[in-house]
Design an enzyme around this catalytic site. Structure first.
Site, mmCIF file in Angstrom:
data_model
loop_
_atom_site.group_PDB
_atom_site.id
_atom_site.type_symbol
_atom_site.label_atom_id
_atom_site.label_comp_id
_atom_site.label_asym_id
_atom_site.label_seq_id
_atom_site.Cartn_x
_atom_site.Cartn_y
_atom_site.Cartn_z
ATOM 1 N N GLU A 80 89.094 1.883 -32.607
ATOM 2 C CA GLU A 80 89.565 2.261 -31.345
ATOM 3 C C GLU A 80 88.352 2.309 -30.378
ATOM 4 O O GLU A 80 88.498 3.319 -29.666
ATOM 5 C CB GLU A 80 90.356 3.603 -31.469
ATOM 6 C CG GLU A 80 91.651 3.302 -31.964
ATOM 7 C CD GLU A 80 92.568 2.284 -31.579
ATOM 8 O OE1 GLU A 80 92.463 1.951 -30.412
ATOM 9 O OE2 GLU A 80 93.508 1.768 -32.276
HETATM 10 C C1 LIG Z 1 89.498 -0.959 -41.052
HETATM 11 C C2 LIG Z 1 89.518 -1.454 -39.659
HETATM 12 C C3 LIG Z 1 90.553 -1.476 -39.162
HETATM 13 C C4 LIG Z 1 90.385 -2.042 -37.793
HETATM 14 N N1 LIG Z 1 91.894 -2.024 -37.263
HETATM 15 C C5 LIG Z 1 91.963 -2.714 -36.060
HETATM 16 C C6 LIG Z 1 93.299 -3.079 -35.408
HETATM 17 O O1 LIG Z 1 94.276 -2.703 -35.932
HETATM 18 N N2 LIG Z 1 93.161 -4.045 -34.211
HETATM 19 C C7 LIG Z 1 92.211 -4.475 -33.810
HETATM 20 O O2 LIG Z 1 92.254 -5.195 -32.876
HETATM 21 N N3 LIG Z 1 91.018 -4.023 -34.205
HETATM 22 C C8 LIG Z 1 90.818 -3.286 -35.448
HETATM 23 N N4 LIG Z 1 89.694 -2.886 -35.819
HETATM 24 C C9 LIG Z 1 88.263 -3.531 -35.151
HETATM 25 C C10 LIG Z 1 87.552 -2.504 -34.765
HETATM 26 O O3 LIG Z 1 88.250 -1.984 -33.630
HETATM 27 C C11 LIG Z 1 86.109 -3.007 -34.234
HETATM 28 O O4 LIG Z 1 85.510 -3.167 -35.360
HETATM 29 C C12 LIG Z 1 85.640 -1.959 -33.103
HETATM 30 O O5 LIG Z 1 86.055 -1.809 -32.070
HETATM 31 C C13 LIG Z 1 84.001 -2.385 -32.968
HETATM 32 O O6 LIG Z 1 84.036 -3.896 -32.809
HETATM 33 P P1 LIG Z 1 82.797 -4.687 -33.660
HETATM 34 O O7 LIG Z 1 83.202 -4.361 -35.229
HETATM 35 O O8 LIG Z 1 83.129 -6.062 -33.386
HETATM 36 O O9 LIG Z 1 81.539 -3.949 -33.358
HETATM 37 P P2 LIG Z 1 80.572 -4.541 -32.340
HETATM 38 O O10 LIG Z 1 81.491 -4.762 -30.949
HETATM 39 O O11 LIG Z 1 79.798 -5.807 -32.542
HETATM 40 O O12 LIG Z 1 79.778 -3.444 -31.765
HETATM 41 C C14 LIG Z 1 78.767 -2.937 -32.964
HETATM 42 C C15 LIG Z 1 77.973 -1.656 -32.697
HETATM 43 O O13 LIG Z 1 77.342 -1.728 -31.244
HETATM 44 C C16 LIG Z 1 77.694 -0.793 -30.533
HETATM 45 N N5 LIG Z 1 77.803 -1.387 -29.257
HETATM 46 C C17 LIG Z 1 78.712 -2.381 -28.795
HETATM 47 N N6 LIG Z 1 78.317 -2.784 -27.219
HETATM 48 C C18 LIG Z 1 77.670 -1.501 -26.843
HETATM 49 C C19 LIG Z 1 76.976 -1.264 -25.534
HETATM 50 N N7 LIG Z 1 77.647 -1.933 -24.573
HETATM 51 N N8 LIG Z 1 76.363 -0.291 -25.455
HETATM 52 C C20 LIG Z 1 76.164 0.346 -26.613
HETATM 53 N N9 LIG Z 1 76.633 0.238 -27.907
HETATM 54 C C21 LIG Z 1 77.229 -0.679 -27.998
HETATM 55 C C22 LIG Z 1 78.931 -0.245 -31.059
HETATM 56 O O14 LIG Z 1 79.470 0.962 -30.609
HETATM 57 C C23 LIG Z 1 79.020 -0.505 -32.632
HETATM 58 O O15 LIG Z 1 78.410 0.616 -32.999
HETATM 59 C C24 LIG Z 1 89.334 -2.429 -37.056
HETATM 60 C C25 LIG Z 1 88.393 -2.511 -37.664
HETATM 61 C C26 LIG Z 1 88.323 -1.825 -39.188
HETATM 62 C C27 LIG Z 1 87.134 -1.753 -39.973
#
Ligand SMILES: Cc1cc2nc3c(=O)[nH]c(=O)nc-3n(C[C@H](O)[C@H](O)[C@H](O)COP(=O)(O)OP(=O)(O)OC[C@H]3O[C@@H](n4cnc5c(N)ncnc54)[C@H](O)[C@@H]3O)c2cc1C
Length: 591
Positions: free
Chosen positions: A435
């Site tokens: 989220e």
């Molecule tokens: C168990 C699980 C259940 C999930 N369920 C769902 C679901 O039901 N539906 C769905 O759509 N997704 C789901 N997700 C996905 C989840 O919402 C994403 O993993 C999350 O939003 C982060 O995206 P990412 O993993 O691509 O990380 P990234 O976007 O690559 O980010 C990596 C890190 O960088 C930081 N970051 C990124 N951009 C910036 C910025 N501009 N400034 C500062 N920091 C930044 C983030 O805070 C994070 O710590 C789920 C994930 C897991 C692991």
């Protein structure tokens, strides 16, 4: 192995002594009398403790299995899901028109905390459905609402949200999934979504996926994203289920926690979908779901802290180690229980004061959501919008920390799997990530919410704190609570001022402090809540009302928070005022 006892007394206290819901009713719902809320909470508490919690460890150990395209959740989940469904718990706070019970969101949140504390992985199947149904309720056509909502409210059909793709999570503008318009008004959806919670399982007849995708030829980036309803089984005109749609789960993820919830890779191959809301306005529609989901995730942080605390407390009372330094307390035993030691007490009170403060904060937020949504109260809407990233980010960070503290009470026994304590920590960890990862919540708070509508919501928050302090008084019995709150609130204002003075010249000066700001804000919110609880308990004691022992305990816990936890605002402010330089000093290749 572990136990969960629903915190009904504390919730009743918050609803009636602190939030005064019987005299300050939810718009459109005037029945929140103590007897009524008590009956609902008692019943929900039984399900949480007796049905859902016994399946918590089962879910953790068994996990979900993908076989021939079908995901089987852990043993017992389906029967428990039927029981929750049949008890009418899935649409407690949703409109009667589609089969809900129309109770306030506030009550739904209180019950949600219980279910989530008892079994987070299980409760997510229902929670995601609630979020998807809410998005259809707000943005759907009448036909979409009639087709999907009755079945989703009852959880005969469950829901999902599909945003994330392998190369984009936070930056959804990079999305590649496509939605090609068809002659019959539908769209052909193709692409891959990953990490989709409850994406596939056999506990419901149908799964209604809400999917973000781009219509070719639309605007670039996030402005070209639209939202679609994509059912697993197509729904015929008479409401019965037709053929299987072009969507399947190709993999379930192995993960750190919430093993009982299926986290799926979903492949869309020309699946039939229908636009929800307007073309290219998908993020707006998805936000309806995400805001609700963010509050729900904040709740998960609190809920895992609660269940971990209950077990740590039992352990601290039972485990005999060492002697009290001020005199033996258990002369008949070989040693005193852990709870005599000041550091164990510090640990337990960190947990207790967070949990009860967080619960008050969450329920206050839920009360404002009812005012905003049902009462169309703009000020409440603005306040909830401001506080949503704080509820999500602060409660999940702290909630996770508290599960670690609870493990610590167990010493080495907390680290091994047998006691069940590690599951709470592993399950709580995800809430800091999904989220919108917590760093992004902080960014939202500082980058968007502070300045929203000319900064009037944050000013309203400061006025609220000031108003409370003035009314409660800074002398007499309330002084020990209002003085620390006043000082913490000043820290928050100073941090806001620092951002105003420096953020325009150098945005990094604000963003480098955003995480600290989110925590500073969270502490002030909990400080306000402890102030309100102290006031309510002093009043009850003065009137000789209620359980004196309960109220004395509240006051002692409030004192702990004010003296031991709230001063954290000073550290956060110092970090914020150090600006961007310490954070930005190193070139990327010097890390
Ligand atoms: C168990 C699980 C259940 C999930 N369920 C769902 C679901 O039901 N539906 C769905 O759509 N997704 C789901 N997700 C996905 C989840 O919402 C994403 O993993 C999350 O939003 C982060 O995206 P990412 O993993 O691509 O990380 P990234 O976007 O690559 O980010 C990596 C890190 O960088 C930081 N970051 C990124 N951009 C910036 C910025 N501009 N400034 C500062 N920091 C930044 C983030 O805070 C994070 O710590 C789920 C994930 C897991 C692991």
């Amino acid at each position: 192995m572990t136990r969960y006892t629903a915190p009904t007394q504390d919730i009743q206290y918050l609803l009636h002594d602190v939030l005064d819901v019987a005299n300050d009713p939810t718009p459109g719902y005037a029945e929140l009398e103590p007897d009524f809320t008590s009956a609902v909470l008692e019943e929900a508490g039984k399900i949480a403790g007796e049905v859902l919690h016994p399946l918590n460890a089962v879910g953790d150990q068994e996990g979900c299995v993908l076989e021939n395209g079908v995901v089987r959740p852990p043993k017992g989940f389906k029967e428990a899901f039927d029981q929750v469904r049949e008890g009418g718990w899935t649409a407690l706070d949703l409109p009667e028109q589609y089969g809900g019970q129309n109770m306030p969101y506030l009550l739904g949140t209180a019950v949600g905390e219980m279910f989530s504390g008892a079994n987070q992985a299980f409760t997510m199947y229902q929670g995601l459905t609630h979020g998807a149904a809410s998005a259809i309720l707000v943005h759907g056509t009448d036909q979409q609402k009639d087709t999907y909502l009755p079945k989703m409210f009852s959880c005969d059909w469950t829901g999902t949200m599909n945003l994330t793709e392998p190369h984009c999570g936070t930056d959804l503008g990079l999305m590649r999934s496509k939605a090609v318009p068809q002659d019959d008004g539908s769209y052909a959806i193709s692409g891959q979504k990953i990490f989709i919670s409850a994406g596939e399982h056999d506990m419901a007849e149908n799964i209604i996926h809400l999917v973000l995708a781009k219509i070719p030829g639309g605007p670039e980036g996030i402005k070209g994203v639209s939202l679609f309803i994509v059912p697993k089984f197509l729904v015929k005109e008479d409401g019965s289920l037709g053929e299987r749609n072009g969507v399947k789960c190709s993999k379930i993820e192995e993960k750190m926690g919430i093993h009982g919830n299926s986290t799926c890779v979903m492949d869309y191959d020309g699946a039939k979908g229908w636009l929800l809301g307007e073309e290219h306005k998908g993020m707006r529609a998805m936000f309806t779901m995400m805001n609700e989901a963010r509050i729900g995730v904040g709740m998960q942080g609190l809920a895992q802290a609660e269940v971990a605390y209950q077990n740590a407390l039992d352990y601290a009372r039972d485990r005999l180690q060492g002697r009290s330094v001020t005199g033996v307390e258990n002369p008949d035993g070989p040693a005193d229980p852990l709870i005599v030691h000041p550091d164990i007490r510090r640990n337990l009170l960190d947990q207790k004061s967070f949990i009860e403060g967080a619960r008050a904060f969450l329920l206050w937020g839920a009360q404002m959501i009812d005012r905003a949504e049902r009462g169309k109260d703009e000020a409440a809407h603005g306040m909830v919008s401001l506080l949503t990233p704080v509820i999500k980010g602060f409660l999940t960070d702290e909630g996770y920390d508290m599960t670690v503290q609870a493990q610590q009470v167990y010493g080495g026994h907390g680290y091994i799997e047998e006691t069940g304590m590690s599951q709470f920590t592993r399950d709580a960890r995800i809430a800091m990530i999904y989220e919108g990862a917590n760093g992004v919540q902080a960014l939202d708070l500082v980058g968007r919410k502070l300045a929203q509508d000319g900064g009037k919501h944050v000013m309203a928050f400061f006025d609220l704190v000031k108003g409370f302090i003035k009314e409660a008084g800074t002398d007499g019995a309330m002084a020990e609570f209002t003085e620390p709150l006043k000082s913490a609130s000043k820290d928050l204002q100073s941090a806001g001022m620092f951002f105003m003075q420096n953020g325009m010249k150098n945005p990094n000066a604000a963003l480098a402090g955003s995480y600290d700001f989110m925590h500073l804000f969270g502490h002030v919110c909990l400080g306000l809540m402890w102030g309100r609880m102290a006031e309510a308990s002093l009043k009850a004691l003065a009137e000789g009302r209620g359980d004196a022992n309960f109220h004395e305990t509240k006051l002692a816990t409030a004192r702990f928070y004010m003296t031991r936890r709230l001063p954290a605002t000073k550290l956060h402010l110092a970090r914020i005022e150090s600006g961007a330089d310490p954070v930005m000093a190193l070139d990327a290749d010097r890390f």
